[in-house]
Design an enzyme around this catalytic site. Structure first.
Site, PDB file in Angstrom:
ATOM      1  N   ARG A 157       0.868  -1.281  -0.021  1.00 48.09           N
ATOM      2  CA  ARG A 157      -0.142  -0.012  -0.116  1.00 48.09           C
ATOM      3  C   ARG A 157       1.009   1.275  -0.071  1.00 48.09           C
ATOM      4  O   ARG A 157       0.331   2.546  -0.464  1.00 48.09           O
ATOM      5  CB  ARG A 157      -0.735   0.062   1.384  1.00 48.09           C
ATOM      6  N   HIS A 164      -0.297  -4.065   6.781  1.00 45.41           N
ATOM      7  CA  HIS A 164       0.354  -2.856   7.106  1.00 45.41           C
ATOM      8  C   HIS A 164       1.554  -3.204   8.185  1.00 45.41           C
ATOM      9  O   HIS A 164       1.504  -3.941   8.876  1.00 45.41           O
ATOM     10  CB  HIS A 164      -0.849  -1.716   7.745  1.00 45.41           C
ATOM     11  N   CYS A 174      -6.470   1.084  13.592  1.00 47.80           N
ATOM     12  CA  CYS A 174      -7.081   1.512  12.055  1.00 47.80           C
ATOM     13  C   CYS A 174      -8.397   2.424  12.572  1.00 47.80           C
ATOM     14  O   CYS A 174      -8.768   3.158  11.609  1.00 47.80           O
ATOM     15  CB  CYS A 174      -7.544   0.477  11.333  1.00 47.80           C
TER      16      CYS A 174
END
Ligand code: CIR
Length: 254
Positions: free
Chosen positions: A130, A161, A249
């Protein structure tokens, strides 16, 4: 952390981008209950939480962390690595512009906030599927005049992530899942608390002072964090895990 920005999930969460999670699609009703408990836990700890309206057409909009990096008195609006998630940025930028100076990342840069691990005067930034080199370079340019170093960390294949496998509990301490990112990739971090591989999901925690929100159901990690001197607050997170989401998140924090 004194402030947080959150966005409850809408029914569109059923259509969330899912790469790593196995099993049935996320249940929005359950996710809304878990989200409400998350917001309540932050407020109980004295955090001022701004709640944006749910986004009916944006499946992943509850994962606000990916849309910005808020640090050192500035908000960097990111350009998410997954194109389907880019429309989420507008509402986040509007909300942050009211309270902070703001800069926007432009193409070809991509960066998801979930790849940014802030530890004191350093932002460790995961180079992942990403987040690209241009995204990291942009963040470095914005942060350098503010005395914040940006250090690139390779994210292991199969990990979404950087913060999927680690999170900061304070300026000295990082919770890190064993067998993922090597501790040497985080130079200057004084204390690493290791999370066993089978509890890797619990390496993503949100700390508010000495209080730590931790996903419920990970007893070894909970014990380790408590023994390190923190108060542990377990929160059920399975509805978000089903969409590859975790505790950090769900909020932007500053
Ligand atoms: C995605 O794949 O983008 C979402 N389904 C999950 C995002 C999780 N965000 C995060 O870890 N910061």
């Amino acid at each position: 952390m004194e402030h947080a920005l959150v966005r409850p999930p809408s029914n569109a969460l059923r259509r969330a981008v899912v790469g790593n999670a196995a099993g049935p699609p996320p249940d929005p009703v359950r996710a809304r209950m878990q989200h409400a408990a998350y917001v309540a836990a932050l407020r109980d700890l004295g955090v001022v939480v701004k709640v944006l309206p749910p986004a009916e057409e944006e499946p992943d909009a509850c994962f606000v962390e990916d849309q910005a990096v808020v640090y050192a008195g500035i908000a960097v609006i990111t350009r998410c690595g997954h194109p389907a998630r880019r429309p989420e940025a507008g509402a986040i930028a509007d909300a942050l512009a009211v309270v902070l100076p703001l800069v926007r990342m432009e193409a070809p840069a991509t960066l998801d906030g979930g790849d940014v691990l802030p530890v004191g005067r350093t932002l460790f930034v995961g180079r992942s599927r990403r987040t690209n080199a241009a995204g990291i370079a942009f963040l470095r340019e914005v942060m350098a005049p503010r005395g914040i170093a940006v250090r690139e960390v390779p994210v292991p294949a199969g990990t979404l992530h950087l913060q999927s496998v680690c999170s900061a509990l304070d300026d000295d301490t990082v919770l890190l899942a064993r067998g993922t990112v090597p501790a040497v990739a985080l130079p200057g971090v004084a204390r690493i608390l290791e999370v066993p591989a089978e509890e890797a999901y619990a390496a993503n925690a949100v700390a508010v002072g000495e209080d730590v929100l931790l996903p419920a159901g990970y007893p070894v990690t909970a014990r380790r964090v408590a023994e390190a001197g923190y108060r542990v607050h377990p929160l059920p997170m399975d509805a978000f895990r089903a969409a590859d989401g975790a505790l950090t998140c769900l909020s932007l924090r500053w």
